[in-house]
Design an enzyme around this catalytic site. Structure first.
Site, mmCIF file in Angstrom:
data_model
loop_
_atom_site.group_PDB
_atom_site.id
_atom_site.type_symbol
_atom_site.label_atom_id
_atom_site.label_comp_id
_atom_site.label_asym_id
_atom_site.label_seq_id
_atom_site.Cartn_x
_atom_site.Cartn_y
_atom_site.Cartn_z
ATOM 1 N N PHE A 72 0.894 -1.248 -0.094
ATOM 2 C CA PHE A 72 -0.074 0.111 -0.059
ATOM 3 C C PHE A 72 1.043 1.190 -0.070
ATOM 4 O O PHE A 72 0.334 2.213 -0.069
ATOM 5 C CB PHE A 72 -0.959 0.006 1.230
ATOM 6 C CG PHE A 72 -2.366 -0.862 0.943
ATOM 7 C CD1 PHE A 72 -3.452 0.014 0.988
ATOM 8 C CD2 PHE A 72 -2.254 -2.063 0.608
ATOM 9 C CE1 PHE A 72 -4.554 -0.596 0.661
ATOM 10 C CE2 PHE A 72 -3.438 -2.618 0.745
ATOM 11 C CZ PHE A 72 -4.609 -1.849 0.674
ATOM 12 N N TYR A 87 -0.796 9.849 -11.559
ATOM 13 C CA TYR A 87 -0.916 8.900 -10.407
ATOM 14 C C TYR A 87 -1.720 7.434 -10.876
ATOM 15 O O TYR A 87 -1.315 6.396 -10.482
ATOM 16 C CB TYR A 87 -1.928 9.342 -9.491
ATOM 17 C CG TYR A 87 -2.402 8.541 -8.352
ATOM 18 C CD1 TYR A 87 -1.676 8.142 -7.251
ATOM 19 C CD2 TYR A 87 -3.724 8.006 -8.557
ATOM 20 C CE1 TYR A 87 -1.869 7.296 -6.371
ATOM 21 C CE2 TYR A 87 -4.116 7.134 -7.325
ATOM 22 C CZ TYR A 87 -3.389 6.670 -6.341
ATOM 23 O OH TYR A 87 -3.701 5.958 -5.275
#
Length: 279
Positions: free
Chosen positions: A70, A135
């Site tokens: 993550f 992103y």
């Protein structure tokens, strides 16, 4: 499992995973570029490290059964800013996993990998990449990296395309909400499913108006329970009619579909105070 590694453990979503993951293994190694949290859970150890440092990642993953990845900058930013943690960091995780014989990488991908698709298309997990930002491009890179490392090196991966993992506060979230309980459930299924090969699953709750199709991810046994419909009437009344010509309303990426490349998209998501505090 004997050892599980969680990257991005100090982030908004990683922080929710530390306790449940600590119960799935003898040792949970949590890591982030930030300093250690004030307290640790039973069986948890913390290592401060930089994803862009391959030797550090290789040492971190030594003896691990799986890694839950993550760690990243969780917002749009200039490409040069994202290059280290989001692009090189992803390569370092998969390469370190391969060198250490780690069986599986469970990866926090994002809807922004396919953010420019229209919500009315009801896309499945096999929708072609269509990133909305740098992103999102980093998520495409990591998914393709995961696919290649499975095909060429036998490292399994589950890429979870997370939609809106925050309390519903806007019309988009009525369809895209992923509750924290369902997030934990999805990660657990990504870990305990016996065989996954290379798999993709959308991280979304059991919303009546979910705009994505997880039919081809049923082998993971992900069955979300929460439903954002409970918030729909109040949210729609507050916002009123939406402009169907606005890509922020029509595309999966929401505001990320319309912001200039390199500029933050989080401010437009209207996160509540509890969610922002976890950022």
């Amino acid at each position: 499992m004997k050892k599980l590694v969680l990257t991005g453990a100090r982030g908004r979503l990683g922080s929710y995973l530390r306790e449940p993951l600590s119960k799935l293994c003898d040792e949970l190694v949590s890591t982030d570029i930030l300093e250690a949290p004030t307290s640790l859970h039973d069986g948890e150890r913390y290592v401060q490290a930089d994803l862009a440092d391959l030797p550090a990642m290789e040492a971190l993953l030594e003896g691990a059964d799986m890694v839950v990845h993550f760690g990243a900058i969780g917002d749009e930013a200039p490409f040069e800013t994202l290059l280290g943690p989001n692009f090189i960091g992803a390569y370092n995780i998969w390469e370190a996993a391969y060198r250490n014989g780690v069986r599986r990488v469970v990866y926090a991908s994002s809807i922004h990998a396919v953010g420019m698709h229209k919500k009315t298309d009801f896309i499945g997990i096999d929708a072609p990449h269509r990133p909305d930002t740098f992103y999102g491009l980093a998520k495409c890179f990591a998914e393709d990296l995961a696919s290649m490392y499975w095909d060429k090196r036998g490292v399994e991966a589950v890429c979870m395309r997370i939609l809106s993992a925050a309390q519903p506060t806007n019309p988009r979230a009525v369809g895209t909400w992923l509750s924290y309980d369902d997030l934990i459930h999805m990660v657990e299924r990504a870990i305990d499913t016996p065989i996954v090969g290379f798999s993709v699953v959308y991280g979304v709750s059991n919303n009546d108006r979910a705009p994505v199709d997880n039919t081809k991810a049923r082998h993971l046994g992900y069955h979300p329970k929460d439903n954002a419909e409970a918030y729909a009437k109040e949210i729609y009344a507050e916002y009123g009619p939406l402009d169907p010509q606005d890509a922020a309303n029509m595309c999966h990426g929401g505001p990320f579909s319309t912001i200039p490349l390199g500029e933050s998209g989080l401010a437009a998501l209207n996160l509540n105070e509890d969610d922002v505090a976890k950022s």
